[in-house]
Design a protein around this motif. Sequence first.
Motif, PDB file in Angstrom:
ATOM      1  N   ASP A 133       2.577  16.618 -12.332  1.00 38.04           N
ATOM      2  CA  ASP A 133       2.056  17.957 -12.611  1.00 38.04           C
ATOM      3  C   ASP A 133       3.126  19.027 -12.405  1.00 38.04           C
ATOM      4  OD1 ASP A 133      -0.348  16.747 -13.140  1.00 38.04           O
ATOM      5  OD2 ASP A 133      -1.244  17.259 -11.197  1.00 38.04           O
ATOM      6  N   ALA A 134       3.947  18.867 -11.358  1.00 32.38           N
ATOM      7  CA  ALA A 134       5.016  19.843 -11.098  1.00 32.38           C
ATOM      8  C   ALA A 134       6.090  19.788 -12.185  1.00 32.38           C
ATOM      9  CB  ALA A 134       5.632  19.580  -9.725  1.00 32.38           C
ATOM     10  N   VAL A 135       6.384  18.586 -12.702  1.00 29.09           N
ATOM     11  CA  VAL A 135       7.382  18.455 -13.775  1.00 29.09           C
ATOM     12  C   VAL A 135       6.866  19.086 -15.058  1.00 29.09           C
ATOM     13  CG1 VAL A 135       8.536  16.767 -15.272  1.00 29.09           C
ATOM     14  CG2 VAL A 135       8.554  16.447 -12.806  1.00 29.09           C
ATOM     15  N   VAL A 136       5.583  18.872 -15.364  1.00 26.89           N
ATOM     16  CA  VAL A 136       4.986  19.472 -16.558  1.00 26.89           C
ATOM     17  C   VAL A 136       4.989  20.998 -16.435  1.00 26.89           C
ATOM     18  CG1 VAL A 136       2.827  19.718 -17.837  1.00 26.89           C
ATOM     19  CG2 VAL A 136       3.618  17.451 -17.162  1.00 26.89           C
ATOM     20  N   LYS A 137       4.695  21.474 -15.238  1.00 27.05           N
ATOM     21  CA  LYS A 137       4.694  22.919 -15.000  1.00 27.05           C
ATOM     22  C   LYS A 137       6.098  23.511 -15.138  1.00 27.05           C
ATOM     23  CE  LYS A 137       3.005  26.217 -11.601  1.00 27.05           C
ATOM     24  NZ  LYS A 137       2.416  26.369 -10.258  1.00 27.05           N
ATOM     25  N   ALA A 138       7.128  22.733 -14.725  1.00 23.71           N
ATOM     26  CA  ALA A 138       8.508  23.200 -14.843  1.00 23.71           C
ATOM     27  C   ALA A 138       9.024  23.110 -16.275  1.00 23.71           C
ATOM     28  CB  ALA A 138       9.409  22.387 -13.917  1.00 23.71           C
ATOM     29  N   ASP A 183       0.826  -1.211   0.000  1.00 22.46           N
ATOM     30  CA  ASP A 183       0.000   0.000   0.000  1.00 22.46           C
ATOM     31  C   ASP A 183       0.862   1.264   0.000  1.00 22.46           C
ATOM     32  OD1 ASP A 183      -2.275  -1.542   0.011  1.00 22.46           O
ATOM     33  OD2 ASP A 183      -2.577  -1.381   2.183  1.00 22.46           O
ATOM     34  N   TYR A 184       1.929   1.249   0.796  1.00 22.15           N
ATOM     35  CA  TYR A 184       2.848   2.385   0.860  1.00 22.15           C
ATOM     36  C   TYR A 184       3.502   2.617  -0.497  1.00 22.15           C
ATOM     37  CZ  TYR A 184       6.723   5.253   2.550  1.00 22.15           C
ATOM     38  OH  TYR A 184       7.637   6.257   2.738  1.00 22.15           O
ATOM     39  N   HIS A 185       3.938   1.529  -1.136  1.00 21.63           N
ATOM     40  CA  HIS A 185       4.588   1.618  -2.443  1.00 21.63           C
ATOM     41  C   HIS A 185       3.616   2.149  -3.501  1.00 21.63           C
ATOM     42  CE1 HIS A 185       7.546   0.578  -5.470  1.00 21.63           C
ATOM     43  NE2 HIS A 185       6.585   0.020  -6.164  1.00 21.63           N
ATOM     44  N   ASN A 186       2.390   1.659  -3.479  1.00 26.21           N
ATOM     45  CA  ASN A 186       1.381   2.150  -4.426  1.00 26.21           C
ATOM     46  C   ASN A 186       1.070   3.624  -4.198  1.00 26.21           C
ATOM     47  OD1 ASN A 186       1.051  -0.179  -5.950  1.00 26.21           O
ATOM     48  ND2 ASN A 186      -0.401  -1.039  -4.477  1.00 26.21           N
ATOM     49  N   ASN A 187       1.116   4.065  -2.946  1.00 30.16           N
ATOM     50  CA  ASN A 187       0.898   5.476  -2.640  1.00 30.16           C
ATOM     51  C   ASN A 187       2.031   6.328  -3.223  1.00 30.16           C
ATOM     52  OD1 ASN A 187      -0.042   7.859  -1.540  1.00 30.16           O
ATOM     53  ND2 ASN A 187       0.852   7.470   0.468  1.00 30.16           N
ATOM     54  N   LEU A 188       3.274   5.830  -3.134  1.00 33.74           N
ATOM     55  CA  LEU A 188       4.394   6.568  -3.714  1.00 33.74           C
ATOM     56  C   LEU A 188       4.276   6.648  -5.239  1.00 33.74           C
ATOM     57  CD1 LEU A 188       7.485   5.331  -1.653  1.00 33.74           C
ATOM     58  CD2 LEU A 188       6.279   7.495  -1.470  1.00 33.74           C
ATOM     59  N   ILE A 189       3.853   5.556  -5.874  1.00 38.50           N
ATOM     60  CA  ILE A 189       3.658   5.570  -7.326  1.00 38.50           C
ATOM     61  C   ILE A 189       2.562   6.563  -7.688  1.00 38.50           C
ATOM     62  CG2 ILE A 189       2.857   4.214  -9.301  1.00 38.50           C
ATOM     63  CD1 ILE A 189       4.256   1.813  -8.111  1.00 38.50           C
ATOM     64  N   ASN A 190       1.498   6.585  -6.904  1.00 36.05           N
ATOM     65  CA  ASN A 190       0.407   7.528  -7.140  1.00 36.05           C
ATOM     66  C   ASN A 190       0.890   8.969  -7.023  1.00 36.05           C
ATOM     67  OD1 ASN A 190      -2.214   8.415  -7.625  1.00 36.05           O
ATOM     68  ND2 ASN A 190      -2.705   8.415  -5.447  1.00 36.05           N
ATOM     69  N   ARG A 191       1.752   9.238  -6.048  1.00 33.43           N
ATOM     70  CA  ARG A 191       2.320  10.585  -5.890  1.00 33.43           C
ATOM     71  C   ARG A 191       3.164  10.966  -7.116  1.00 33.43           C
ATOM     72  NH1 ARG A 191       0.185  13.820  -2.056  1.00 33.43           N
ATOM     73  NH2 ARG A 191      -0.292  12.559  -0.262  1.00 33.43           N
ATOM     74  N   LEU A 192       3.942   9.990  -7.616  1.00 34.75           N
ATOM     75  CA  LEU A 192       4.756  10.254  -8.802  1.00 34.75           C
ATOM     76  C   LEU A 192       3.882  10.586 -10.009  1.00 34.75           C
ATOM     77  CD1 LEU A 192       7.492   7.472  -8.610  1.00 34.75           C
ATOM     78  CD2 LEU A 192       7.854   9.917  -8.414  1.00 34.75           C
ATOM     79  N   GLN A 193       2.749   9.891 -10.131  1.00 34.64           N
ATOM     80  CA  GLN A 193       1.907  10.059 -11.309  1.00 34.64           C
ATOM     81  C   GLN A 193       1.000  11.287 -11.237  1.00 34.64           C
ATOM     82  OE1 GLN A 193      -0.051   6.278 -11.377  1.00 34.64           O
ATOM     83  NE2 GLN A 193       1.486   5.381 -12.724  1.00 34.64           N
ATOM     84  N   THR A 194       0.748  11.790 -10.048  1.00 35.42           N
ATOM     85  CA  THR A 194      -0.173  12.926  -9.927  1.00 35.42           C
ATOM     86  C   THR A 194       0.566  14.213  -9.590  1.00 35.42           C
ATOM     87  OG1 THR A 194      -0.628  12.295  -7.625  1.00 35.42           O
ATOM     88  CG2 THR A 194      -2.154  11.486  -9.313  1.00 35.42           C
TER      89      THR A 194
END
Length: 123
Positions: A54-59, A39-50
Motif C-alpha cells: 500500500d505504501a509503494v502504491v501510494k508513493a 510463521d515468522y516468515h509468513n508474517n513478513l510476506i504478509n507485511r510485504l503484501q499489505t
Amino acid sequence: MKHKKQRYIQPSGPEDAMRIIQKLFNSYRNAPLTRELLDYHNNLINRLQTDIHDAVVKANNDRLSKDLDEMTEIMRRWISIRLSNRPFNAKMRHFKLVTDGGMKFKRHVHKISQSTNHRASRH
C-alpha cells in the motif's frame, strides 16, 4: 523504560521497510526450519503484501513496485525450497536473489627461500 521504546524499528518509508525485511531474511535463510520460523516468515510476506504494498502504491514508484513483487516471489520460493529439505544457496541483495557461489578456498602465496623467483602456494 528507554529500552522499550527502542525495541521496535520504525522504517521511514517503503524502501527502508523492504531493506529491513531483506536484512532479516538474510539472517535466517539458512536456519533450521521450525514452525516458529515458518510463521515468522509468513508474517513478513504478509507485511510485504499489505502494508508495504500500500505504501509503494501510494508513493507511485514503478521500480520499487517491481522490486517488491520480485522480493515477495523470492520469499515464497524459499518456503517451497526449504520444505522440500533442499539448501537455499543464495541471499537477497538489492531486493534480488544473488547466489553464494559455493565453497571458497583460501590460498596463501609465499616465496620459496631460494635465489629463483618462483612462487609456491600452501593450502
